[in-house]
Write an enzyme that holds these catalytic residues in place. Structure first.
Site: not given
Length: 818
Positions: A476, A678, A682, A798
């Site tokens: 990232i 994860d 969220k 991504g």
């Protein structure tokens, strides 16, 4: 007549003196009549002071400095002159040097140097320089005479900072110039009293000399040649993007000089100002540049603010109490007492309540000022009508200055908005009725940041410079750097934003550059950087104290997120895809939101849910516009979406998970994804943004992964064990397929704030059925979107889309700051 002055840096070396001759030849060839004032060679005045200091202390090393002084002037003469001219100058120098040597020896024997002696001693710098320069000019064809200013400028006997007798001096100056038509090379800084004793004109004395001559000779203009391109919008040592101000009024220049504009000394302007003589500030090393013109002409079409300046290191004293209200003469008593003690007051401010008076002084005067003030109000102190004087130190004053400010509303608003958004607190405020100056007292540590924020706001409002400190340069982070580099020109042209990465770190190394890290070579710079230490990185970012600072956390570790509170509390905005802080305890979540609001900074984490998708912003807009959330359901993990969208029976489950990790879809440890951790983070963030006080342990979690896989000691061990369970996952897929359904990993939140995560089988009627790739899908059911829910869909994982989401937040913060 034009009167010019060349300062110490302009005459410091022989080649610079030759440069001056080139400048003057242009005036000479154009038929201009001019005279010039020169300072001592650069550094010579300090040398002379050091000689006297050592001699008075019986330190014989003064002789070494004297020898350096002597050799420097002799070498300059030998470089510039030959033949008879050289011999004449060397003879004059020898006489001066012998006189100076004897004077220093006298100081050495007496162990003291009086003010009168010091003034005489300092005169040798200007006298040596002016005589040599005049002889060099004559030898080069520019007929010049040496003029000792002691013969034309008379002062009182205030040695060190003598007062000029203008009536007598003006008469002497005019008479002298009438009978001496050649170009006069005049000694700056020095004069004499009525008894013929040498005096000096104080700090900036050479500039004062040129202004005195200009006024006496009714000059068409005065030119002060120095080593900068005129008066700048700010101190370039503190504000890198400062630039030259083309024109100033005398009043604006006086204000700027009070606040430390080094190229102007206030008394310099007074004689010129009295006779309306323009003063030009020019650069000896850039003679073609027009510099700054200081005159009585007011440009009402220019910028409202001409300069941003500061006074470093002041102390603020406050006298307060009910005994001040409505009592005439309070201010006279206070400032009269301070004046009698020779304490200079830098700034004064008083509220209309008359409950207190604040004033600023030099820190060296602070304790004495407090004593003097409390003595003057001894009766009121004893009766409790005033409180003991409060003294605050480690402060600075910053100011915006300009004649045009009085004609444009909103200047104060812009000033305080710029300071506030950069976390600079105003301790005290002062503005005169002329509206030419707005002064703000701030913490000394914030001086540079405050100056840069104001300079950018008033002079560079078309371009905002953002200073980014980034931790994490993996997939990232490296993608984000590439996006910033690629979009640089576009942002400058279309958004007027320049993003500079000032600090950069990975888990091993860190590197910093105030000018901005070269994004073409950041990898090699990081390799050569210093050892990474997170507390040190944070402290360095804080100590650099730059305006428009943004911290970026591209990691997935609490070793970074643990510092969020400290960062936000330091008035630094944050953008991060790291979900740990916002999904930890509800108390910590609220604490971070509260400190961001308190400090007026941005805490952005849109990429925590859905990478680059507008999930949190959509939810926020629904709530702010008055909608009521009924439920939220989503495939919240791009990695799990990719895994189950790809799980069609052709490839085993463990290989698909490996592929997802290789493509950067999963967390570094895929168990964070497959275990639902994860997704839980969220879902917790979504619930909190929807207004529910949800804790992570309140989310109902699936028992999805086999126990031995969860307990694997490493990521490699995890993959080995996962292969052993490929048959189990294939069986789950087949059961769903037999009912014409597909597997989806879904998180949901209902109207009561209950949250649940489960592996669901959905048929073709469900929105999640048609998902592909790494797409996320979040379905908002609300009072407005009840029959047809609002759907946000797109890539949810991504490096590219996540980096783009962070980049968008950097721009958002930049727009907020502007």
């Amino acid at each position: 007549m034009i009167v010019l002055k060349f300062g110490g840096t302009s005459v410091a070396k022989p080649e610079r003196i030759q440069r001056i001759l080139d400048i003057l030849n242009g005036y000479y060839e154009n038929g201009e009549r001019f005279t010039l004032v020169v300072s001592a060679f650069g550094g010579v005045t300090d040398q002379l002071l050091e000689m006297s200091k050592r001699a008075a202390a019986a330190d014989e090393s003064y002789r070494d400095i004297f020898q350096e002084f002597k050799d420097r002037h002799i070498d300059a003469a030998r470089t510039l002159l030959v033949g008879d001219e050289l011999e004449r100058v060397l003879d004059a120098q020898a006489e001066n040097h012998l006189e100076l040597e004897n004077l220093l020896y006298g100081i050495f024997l007496l162990r003291e140097a009086s003010g009168r002696t010091l003034d005489y001693l300092l005169s040798f710098g200007e006298r040596n320089a002016a005589y040599l320069i005049s002889q060099y000019f004559s030898s080069a064809g520019l007929k010049s005479d040496y003029l000792d200013a002691r013969n034309i400028i008379q002062t009182d006997s205030g040695f060190g900072s003598a007062k000029v007798d203008f009536e007598y001096s003006n008469h002497r100056i005019r008479d002298y110039y009438k009978s001496h038509p050649a170009v006069q090379v005049v000694t700056g800084f020095i004069a004499s009293n009525a008894s013929g004793q040498t005096t000096t004109l104080g700090r900036g004395g050479s500039d004062y000399t040129v202004s005195i001559l200009g006024a006496a000779l009714s000059a068409s203009r005065v030119e002060i040649w120095t080593d900068v391109d005129g008066v700048l919008t700010a101190d370039p040592r503190k504000v890198r993007r400062a630039f030259t101000i083309p024109s100033l009024t005398y009043e604006e220049a006086m204000e700027l000089s009070h606040f430390g504009a080094k190229v102007i000394y206030p008394p310099t302007l007074l004689p010129a100002m009295k006779h309306s003589i323009p003063v030009y500030i020019r650069n000896t090393f850039n003679p073609d540049f027009s510099g700054t013109c200081i005159s009585s002409v007011f440009d009402d079409s220019g910028l409202p603010v001409k300069g941003v300046s500061s006074i470093s290191n002041i102390a603020l004293l406050t006298l307060s109490g009910s005994g001040l209200f409505g009592v005439p003469g309070i201010a006279a008593r206070l400032f009269g007492a301070l004046a009698q003690s020779n304490i200079n007051v830098i700034l004064i401010t008083q509220g209309s309540s008359e409950h207190s008076i604040c004033f600023a002084v030099s820190p060296v005067d602070a304790d004495r000022a407090r004593e003097v003030t409390e003595l003057a109000f001894e009766y009121e102190l004893q009766s409790g009508r005033v409180y003991p004087v409060r003294v605050e130190k480690d402060l600075s004053v910053i100011a915006v200055i300009g004649e045009n400010m009085r004609y444009q509303p909103g200047i104060s608003g812009r000033l305080f908005d710029s300071l506030g958004k950069n976390g600079v607190n105003a301790v005290a405020i002062a503005q005169g009725s002329s509206e030419r100056n707005i002064s703000v007292v701030i913490q000394a540590k914030d001086e540079r940041k405050g100056l840069n924020a104001l300079h950018e706001s008033f002079f560079l409002s078309d371009t905002k410079e953002l200073h980014v400190f980034m931790v994490g340069v993996g997939l990232i982070g490296s993608t984000l750097i590439e996006q910033i580099k690629r979009q640089r020109d576009f942002l400058l042209d279309n958004q007027q934003l320049e993003v500079k990465i000032i600090g950069l770190a990975n888990s091993r190394k860190m590197v910093f550059s105030e000018e901005g890290i070269d994004l073409k070579n950041w990898k090699s710079m990081l390799v050569d950087g210093e050892i990474m230490d997170m507390p040190v990185f944070i402290e360095r970012m804080k100590s650099m104290n730059m305006s428009n600072t943004i911290f970026i956390d591209n990691t997935a570790t609490e070793k970074v997120s643990d510092f969020y509170f400290e960062i936000l509390d330091s008035s630094i905005s944050i953008s991060t895809p790291n979900k740990i802080a916002t999904s930890s305890t509800y108390l910590e979540y609220k604490r971070l939101k509260a400190v961001a609001e308190k400090r007026g900074v941005q805490f952005l984490y849109e990429t925590n849910v859905g990478a680059g998708l507008p999930v949190l912003s959509t939810l926020k807009d629904l709530i702010l516009s008055g909608d009521k959330i009924i439920s939220i359901e989503g495939v919240l993990s791009g990695s799990l979406s990719f895994i189950f969208n790809s799980f069609d029976g052709e490839t085993c489950f463990s290989d698909i998970v490996k592929l997802a990790k290789e493509r950067g879809f999963t967390e570094p440890d895929p168990r964070d994804d497959l275990g639902g951790f994860d997704v839980r983070r969220k879902l917790v963030i979504l619930a909190r943004e929807a207004g529910y006080e949800l804790e992570p342990n309140e989310v109902v979690m699936p028992d999805f992964l086999p126990a031995d896989v969860v307990a694997a000691k490493s990521v490699d061990a995890f993959f080995e064990l996962l292969q052993d369970h490929d048959t189990h996952f294939e069986q789950l897929r087949k059961e769903a397929a037999s009912e014409e359904k597909v597997l989806r990993f879904v998180g949901s939140l209902n109207q009561e704030g209950k949250a649940e995560i489960q592996l669901k089988s959905v048929d073709s009627s469900h929105p999640f059925y048609g998902l592909s790739g790494s797409d996320n899908m979040i379905v908002f059911t609300s009072l407005r979107y009840k029959e047809r829910p609002l759907v946000v869909r797109g890539p949810g994982a991504g490096a590219s889309v996540t980096a783009a989401g962070v980049f968008a937040e950097i721009i958002q913060i930049g727009n907020y700051l502007s």
